[in-house]
Motif scaffolding. Structure first.
Motif, short mmCIF file in Angstrom:
data_model
loop_
_atom_site.label_atom_id
_atom_site.label_comp_id
_atom_site.label_asym_id
_atom_site.label_seq_id
_atom_site.Cartn_x
_atom_site.Cartn_y
_atom_site.Cartn_z
N UNK A 18 0.85 -1.19 0.00
CA UNK A 18 0.00 0.00 0.00
C UNK A 18 0.88 1.24 0.00
N UNK A 19 0.77 2.06 -1.05
CA UNK A 19 1.56 3.28 -1.16
C UNK A 19 0.65 4.45 -1.54
N UNK A 20 0.80 5.58 -0.82
CA UNK A 20 -0.04 6.76 -1.04
C UNK A 20 0.81 8.02 -0.91
N UNK A 21 0.55 8.99 -1.77
CA UNK A 21 1.15 10.33 -1.66
C UNK A 21 0.02 11.35 -1.68
N UNK A 22 0.01 12.26 -0.67
CA UNK A 22 -0.96 13.36 -0.59
C UNK A 22 -0.23 14.69 -0.74
N UNK A 23 -0.74 15.54 -1.63
CA UNK A 23 -0.24 16.90 -1.80
C UNK A 23 -1.36 17.87 -1.42
N UNK A 40 -8.47 22.80 2.93
CA UNK A 40 -7.38 22.50 1.99
C UNK A 40 -7.92 21.76 0.77
N UNK A 41 -7.18 21.88 -0.30
CA UNK A 41 -7.41 21.11 -1.52
C UNK A 41 -6.07 20.54 -1.97
N UNK A 42 -6.12 19.55 -2.84
CA UNK A 42 -4.88 18.96 -3.29
C UNK A 42 -5.11 17.73 -4.15
N UNK A 43 -4.09 16.89 -4.22
CA UNK A 43 -4.11 15.69 -5.03
C UNK A 43 -3.73 14.48 -4.19
N UNK A 44 -4.30 13.33 -4.53
CA UNK A 44 -3.92 12.06 -3.92
C UNK A 44 -3.50 11.10 -5.03
N UNK A 90 -9.87 16.94 -1.04
CA UNK A 90 -10.18 18.16 -0.29
C UNK A 90 -10.67 17.81 1.09
N UNK A 91 -10.55 18.78 2.01
CA UNK A 91 -10.99 18.50 3.36
C UNK A 91 -10.85 19.68 4.28
N UNK A 92 -10.93 19.39 5.59
CA UNK A 92 -10.93 20.42 6.60
C UNK A 92 -10.25 19.89 7.87
N UNK A 93 -9.34 20.70 8.42
CA UNK A 93 -8.72 20.42 9.72
C UNK A 93 -9.28 21.40 10.74
N UNK A 94 -9.77 20.87 11.86
CA UNK A 94 -10.40 21.70 12.90
C UNK A 94 -9.68 21.45 14.23
N UNK A 95 -9.41 22.54 14.97
CA UNK A 95 -8.81 22.44 16.30
C UNK A 95 -9.62 23.26 17.29
#
Length: 212
Positions: A18-23, A40-44, A90-95
Motif C-alpha cells: 500500500x503506497x499513497x502520496x498526498x499533496x 485544503x485542496x490537493x491531489x492524492x 479536499x478536506x478540513x482540519x479543525x482544532x
C-alpha cells in the motif's frame, strides 16, 4: 467443468503493498479565540499490489462430471491485481483549544480517484497429493479496468503544542485515531462476475512536528 468439494478447513493469506502520496494546499485561520480551521485542496496518488491465496482442505474433492473420481486435494485459489490511481482531494482540519497548549483536533478529507486496475487474475488449481499432480480448474484473466473510486478519511485526537523564542519556533505532539474507507476498492475475479469490497484502514497515529 469446475470442482465440487467437500471441505472442512480453509486458510487464506492476503498480501497488500500500500503506497499513497498526498499533496495539500491550505491555510489556517481563527474562527474564534478557541477554534481554528484549515480548509485544503490537493491531489492524492496511490499504487498498490494485492495478492490473495486461499487453500481449501477437505476429506475429498471431485470434478464435476466425474463424481466417481475423488481427488485428495487441496484446492488452491490464487487471485492477484495491481492498481494505480490519481485524483482530487479536499478536506478540513479543525482544532478546538482548551488552553494555549492543549487542543482537540479533527481532520476530515474526501477524494475522488481515477483508477486503473490491471493484471487481474484468478487461477484455481486442484492438487492431488497422492500423485503429486496439479490440475488447472479455473483460469480467468482481465488485463485492464478503468473506473472512479471514492475515499473517506477521518481522524480525531488530542494535541499538545508550544511556541518559543518569540514565537519563531513551534513544536507539537499529537495522538489520534484515524480511519480510512476506500469504497468498493477490492476487486476480485469471480466465476460469473467481479466482486468489490470496501478497504478499511484504522489505527493509532502518533505525530511529532517542529516548525521554524
Amino acid at each position: 467443468d469446475g470442482p465440487f468439494a467437500f471441505g472442512n478447513e480453509a486458510k487464506a493469506n492476503w498480501d497488500l503493498h500500500f503506497n499513497v502520496i498526498d499533496l495539500e494546499l491550505g491555510r489556517n485561520f481563527y474562527v474564534s479565540q478557541f477554534l481554528t480551521m484549515r480548509p485544503f485542496i490537493g491531489l492524492k496518488g496511490t499504487w498498490q499490489d494485492t495478492d490473495l491465496k486461499t487453500t481449501f482442505i477437505g476429506n475429498g474433492f471431485e470434478l464435476e462430471g466425474d463424481p466417481n473420481i475423488p481427488v485428495s486435494g487441496p484446492y488452491v485459489m490464487h487471485q492477484h491485481y495491481d492498481v494505480w490511481g490519481v485524483g482530487v482531494r479536499g478536506g478540513l482540519n479543525v482544532s478546538w483549544y482548551m488552553s494555549k497548549c492543549w487542543s482537540f483536533y479533527g481532520d476530515f478529507a474526501w477524494t475522488t480517484l481515477w483508477t486503473n486496475y490491471h493484471d487481474l487474475i484468478r487461477h484455481d488449481n486442484l492438487e492431488d497429493n497422492a500423485t503429486n499432480t496439479s490440475t488447472r480448474v479455473v483460469n480467468l484473466d482481465n488485463d485492464n479496468h478503468y473506473t472512479a473510486k471514492y475515499i473517506g478519511e477521518l481522524e480525531l485526537g488530542l494535541r499538545w503544542e508550544i511556541w518559543f523564542y518569540d514565537d519563531n519556533y513551534h513544536f507539537a505532539v499529537q495522538a489520534g485515531w484515524e480511519q480510512q474507507v476506500w469504497l468498493n476498492w477490492g476487486r476480485f475475479v469471480e466465476l460469473i462476475d467481479e466482486a468489490t469490497q470496501d478497504l478499511s484502514l484504522q489505527g493509532l497515529n502518533l505525530k511529532f512536528r517542529f516548525d521554524f
